[in-house]
Design an enzyme around this catalytic site. Sequence first.
Site, short mmCIF file in Angstrom:
data_model
loop_
_atom_site.label_atom_id
_atom_site.label_comp_id
_atom_site.label_asym_id
_atom_site.label_seq_id
_atom_site.Cartn_x
_atom_site.Cartn_y
_atom_site.Cartn_z
N ASP A 157 -5.77 2.01 -3.78
CA ASP A 157 -7.38 1.65 -2.69
C ASP A 157 -7.30 3.33 -1.86
OD1 ASP A 157 -4.96 1.82 -0.89
OD2 ASP A 157 -6.11 -0.32 0.25
N SER A 213 0.71 -1.31 0.03
CA SER A 213 0.45 -0.15 0.04
C SER A 213 0.57 1.75 -0.22
CB SER A 213 -1.16 -0.56 1.37
OG SER A 213 -1.55 1.07 0.84
N ASP A 245 -2.28 5.99 -3.43
CA ASP A 245 -0.84 5.29 -2.43
C ASP A 245 -0.75 4.47 -4.09
OD1 ASP A 245 -3.63 3.76 -2.29
OD2 ASP A 245 -2.31 3.98 -0.23
N ASP A 292 -1.14 0.80 -3.39
CA ASP A 292 -1.77 0.52 -4.15
C ASP A 292 -3.28 0.82 -4.90
OD1 ASP A 292 -3.05 0.38 -2.21
OD2 ASP A 292 -3.64 -1.90 -1.75
#
Length: 447
Positions: free
Chosen positions: A245, A104, A241, A243
């Site tokens: 999400d 992440s 960010d 990833d």
Amino acid sequence: MARLFGTDGVRGLANRDLTAALAMDLSVAAARVLGERGAFKGHRPVAVVGRDPRASGEFLEAAVVAGLASSGVDVLRLGVLPTPAVAHLTHELDADLGVMLSASHNPAPDNGIKFFDRSGHKLADEIEDRIEARLGEVWDPPTGAGVGRVREAHGAVEQYVAHLLSTVPVSLDGLRVVVDCANGASSDVAPEALRRAGAEVFTIGTAPDGLNINSGCGSTHLEALQKAVREHGADVGIANDGDADRCLAVTATGEVVDGDQIMAILALDLRESGALAADTVVATVMSNLGFKLAMREAGITVVETAVGDRYVLEAMKEGGFGFGGEQSGHVIMLDHATTGDGVLTGLHLLAAMVRRGRPLDELTKVMTRLPQVLINVKDVDKDRAKTSPELAEAVAAAEEGLGDTGRVLIRPSGTEPMVRVMVEAASEDQARSVAEHLAGVVRSALG
């Protein structure tokens, strides 16, 4: 021993905490647990595997694919895609299991593994515990035709972008947008989706090299986006960010718009269109008091949860609610996604600007963000934070002094010997004064 699975899968320093051997073992254990639970009954099992562009994702992906295939699971390799894309495609491609390799917003040396069930939701704690318990067990692997086959999933990016665009209610024609993809998983997807939605798009953080993910860019480092928005004379900046999400935003003048403000804007927009289930938003205890006051004034109920998008999603599913999120920018729109989706959130924030015909800085005025001060008090006995009479007395006195214009939150860290002291008040000086006083009480009472 501490639980291996955290609130967002298994995460750690790649090749030290999270090794190829552990990644393979986790995949084997996951396949065995799901198989024994009947998830694969009556058909040959299929898993999809995606990753963000971290260098370590290459060898970890190979380990995960090897573990699944050696367990008799056919594997579709999605390549580099956002976490919410992997969750969506797990369901869309009728797979039995989805696996995402990402840490992440963490720096490049870290990585993580998270699993999704066939509906695209994260596995339940109970299933994760079973997987963890089965690590390293001796077993009888399949041979011959029983082993899994591995192939590429062609067209995954196009399928996901088409899904995103199908949710956007208006054209974004006329909007000038800078998007910062954190040199991460949305580097291809986000600019493509925004352009096809009609926006004029400028990009930063879209040149991942495996080592520069989240480095001075993305939702955790907004300075580059603020500068780019001003340089291009853009209407708005959108930041994901690593990833993708999460989504944060920047106004035309460079002001940061956090997750609470985005949720407030979208909640009112959804309510106006009749799409806000039960006129309710799910948020965490860390959401700014200004957000909660704005929702109360608008007649929208706020359901509070512990910190973590996992807990937000659980409350949404239990209550039949469709919208929720966190101050950090995790926004969940269950009508369109099974997890937080930063690209989806950005598209809908821009759509709200178009529908209302107002710039983002005006839309943010739906709430007044109260000054918030957070102090981390380290090396204390966090387990006594909820039972200390001295601390309880100090908190009660502080809350009485703040009245309806502020609040106090004392929260033990989930991973460190630390207590977080958060205070909101009408002014920055008042919030800091109260927070520093309570931090001193924490040190003396729990040190």
